[in-house]
Design an enzyme around this catalytic site. Structure first.
Site, PDB file in Angstrom:
ATOM      1  N   ASP A 286      68.413 120.793  46.205  1.00 47.96           N
ATOM      2  CA  ASP A 286      67.138 121.782  46.882  1.00 47.96           C
ATOM      3  C   ASP A 286      66.639 121.339  48.094  1.00 47.96           C
ATOM      4  O   ASP A 286      67.939 121.790  48.921  1.00 47.96           O
ATOM      5  CB  ASP A 286      66.752 121.024  45.596  1.00 47.96           C
ATOM      6  N   ARG A 287      65.696 120.628  48.446  1.00 40.05           N
ATOM      7  CA  ARG A 287      65.388 120.218  50.134  1.00 40.05           C
ATOM      8  C   ARG A 287      66.539 119.498  50.760  1.00 40.05           C
ATOM      9  O   ARG A 287      66.916 119.829  51.188  1.00 40.05           O
ATOM     10  CB  ARG A 287      63.863 119.118  49.443  1.00 40.05           C
ATOM     11  N   ARG A 290      69.036 121.927  52.100  1.00 39.34           N
ATOM     12  CA  ARG A 290      68.324 123.430  53.319  1.00 39.34           C
ATOM     13  C   ARG A 290      68.592 122.125  53.916  1.00 39.34           C
ATOM     14  O   ARG A 290      68.937 122.879  55.150  1.00 39.34           O
ATOM     15  CB  ARG A 290      66.806 123.559  52.652  1.00 39.34           C
ATOM     16  N   HIS A 452      67.732 122.770  36.714  1.00 36.91           N
ATOM     17  CA  HIS A 452      67.786 122.619  38.520  1.00 36.91           C
ATOM     18  C   HIS A 452      68.500 120.983  38.482  1.00 36.91           C
ATOM     19  O   HIS A 452      69.213 121.361  39.262  1.00 36.91           O
ATOM     20  CB  HIS A 452      66.554 122.930  38.909  1.00 36.91           C
TER      21      HIS A 452
END
Length: 470
Positions: A286-287, A290, A452
């Protein structure tokens, strides 16, 4: 009394946006009866971008797409109820301006009141000529300092190891209640490492090639607790709290500037260098994914391997199967302090909703009580709520600008890359893999039977995939 009514009317006005029908003549159905049905349904549906407007009142592209969707369903013979159910099945109850009253939609029913309170807070803040009140971290108790020593954290001071105002005037860290902290990583060393963001918290253990694990939104380094110890049997494993998350420092920021993934990637480089590793593998969810992507583009020589979990190259590429996730990201990227004020009304509820709806089975079971308690504790601090929103503002602003510039320049990730994704949230896996091929020269990937939160929902499958790649 009249003055009070005027004040209330002013605040109430903040909760009701100026409306002007955005419906274009070309969108209308030729049959007046069918068009009347479409207008009636559209008036009940929320614009997911504007939040408090119906799709009839919003000129946002997504609102137009929804109006078109409603009319297409009516033209093929769907009843009003079938049209509503079809839209809700894709976008969730949040798309209804009047959602069904049940525990999980309580926040939606309270939203107008929350906006009203948030508006009052904004006016009060403007009158005081300040946007954010910075809380002074409370000193640790003797029991908390002893607990820090048990965890292996060196140089813990009275403020919990956080930078003091004299050391880093623009960085803050709220002291967690470590006296009751559960040790998720027995045998791991603990570190608070100085970076440009202030102190970054990390834990490490093992021997072998170095691997850095970066968590996602709503979580902290403990997101990897089910696989980190197993990986440490073969690798030198580092789990780290991203800036603003967990026990890491919270740099001041406006418009996402201090939470650009380029800066967060530099934090990771600093942490690994401090631990003695110039090159390392990186696993990001997720973050954290990134951050990993940005690090691979900016510092290609630093990484030996890159694993990205459940992420698309750009946020809008997440897809229709997880629109609630997209909507939450858009909401958190709105201008401060609107989302901060709303989240602060029930931060635990906001986080729990995000975690539960992100799992495959819509349950909190994969997290466990101790991890949930830790996540909620980190989420309760107003400074961190602002940091989380700044993270998403960066994603919608500077991060996207840098990625699009890289894409235009033909820049690619050259390090061997593995993509793992949720089979529930990315059912059309070839399209996701193909979208990443535009960014990565050496790419492989597979779907994981999970929602997720892959490492918490399906740790064995994730561990097997990572061990075969790293």
């Amino acid at each position: 009394m009249k003055q009070s009514l005027k004040t209330f009317s002013l605040l109430a006005g903040l909760a009701v946006p100026f409306s002007a029908f955005a419906l274009e003549p070309s969108e209308k159905l030729s049959d007046p009866a069918l068009e009347a049905r479409a207008r009636n349904i559209s008036g009940e549906l929320r614009c997911l971008v504007c939040q408090n407007q119906s799709i009839d009142d919003s000129d946002a592209p997504l609102a137009k797409d929804l109006r078109t969707l409603v009319r297409e369903q009516i033209k093929v013979g769907a009843t009003d109820e079938q049209v509503r159910n079809f839209v809700v099945s894709r976008y969730g109850d949040f798309v209804l301006l009047r959602p069904p009253f049940k525990p999980e939609t309580l926040l939606l029913w309270l939203a107008p009141l929350l906006v009203l309170i948030g508006g009052g807070s904004a006016i009060w803040s403007a009158a005081r000529k300040r946007r954010w009140a910075v809380a002074t971290p409370k000193a640790l108790s003797e029991a908390e300092r002893l607990r820090l020593k048990e965890l292996g954290v060196e140089n813990a001071d009275a403020s919990g190891g956080a930078p003091t105002s004299a050391q880093h005037s623009s960085n803050h860290q709220a002291s967690p209640d470590m006296s009751n902290s559960h040790d998720f990583y027995p045998g791991f060393a603990s570190h608070w490492i100085d970076t440009q963001a202030g102190k970054i918290f990390a834990r490490s253990h093992g021997a072998g090639a170095p691997v850095l694990l970066l968590h996602g939104f709503g979580e902290t380094n403990i997101a990897w607790r089910k696989i980190a110890s197993r990986l440490a049997e073969r690798f030198f494993v580092v789990v780290m709290d991203l800036r603003g998350y967990g026990w890491s420092s919270v740099p001041d920021s406006e418009n996402g500037k201090s939470y650009a993934k380029r800066l967060m990637a530099e934090d990771a480089v600093t942490v690994m260098e401090e631990l003695g590793h110039v090159q390392f593998a990186l696993v990001g969810h997720d973050r954290g994914a990134r951050v990993g992507m940005r690090l691979a583009l900016d510092h290609p020589g630093r990484l030996t391997r890159l694993a990205l979990l459940d992420i698309a190259p750009l946020e809008e590429g997440v897809g229709d199967s997880n629109l609630q996730r997209v909507g939450r990201a858009k909401f958190m990227s709105f201008e401060a302090p609107r989302p901060e004020n709303l989240i602060a009304m029930d931060p635990g509820g906001f986080l729990i909703d995000a975690l539960q709806n992100g799992t495959r089975d819509k349950t909190l079971d994969p997290f466990g009580d101790t991890a949930l308690e830790a996540y909620c504790a980190a989420f309760a601090d107003p400074l961190r709520i602002h940091a989380f929103c700044e993270d998403f503002r960066a994603g919608e602003g500077v991060d996207k600008e840098q990625l699009l510039a890289d894409k235009a320049a033909g820049k690619k990730i050259i390090v061997p890359t593995q993509l793992l994704w949720s089979a529930a949230h990315f059912p059309q896996q070839p399209s996701l893999l193909e979208s990443w091929r535009e960014w990565a020269s050496d790419l492989r990937g597979e779907a994981i039977d999970s929602g997720h939160y892959l490492a918490e929902e399906a740790p064995e499958a994730v561990l097997k995939a990572l061990e075969g790649f790293l």
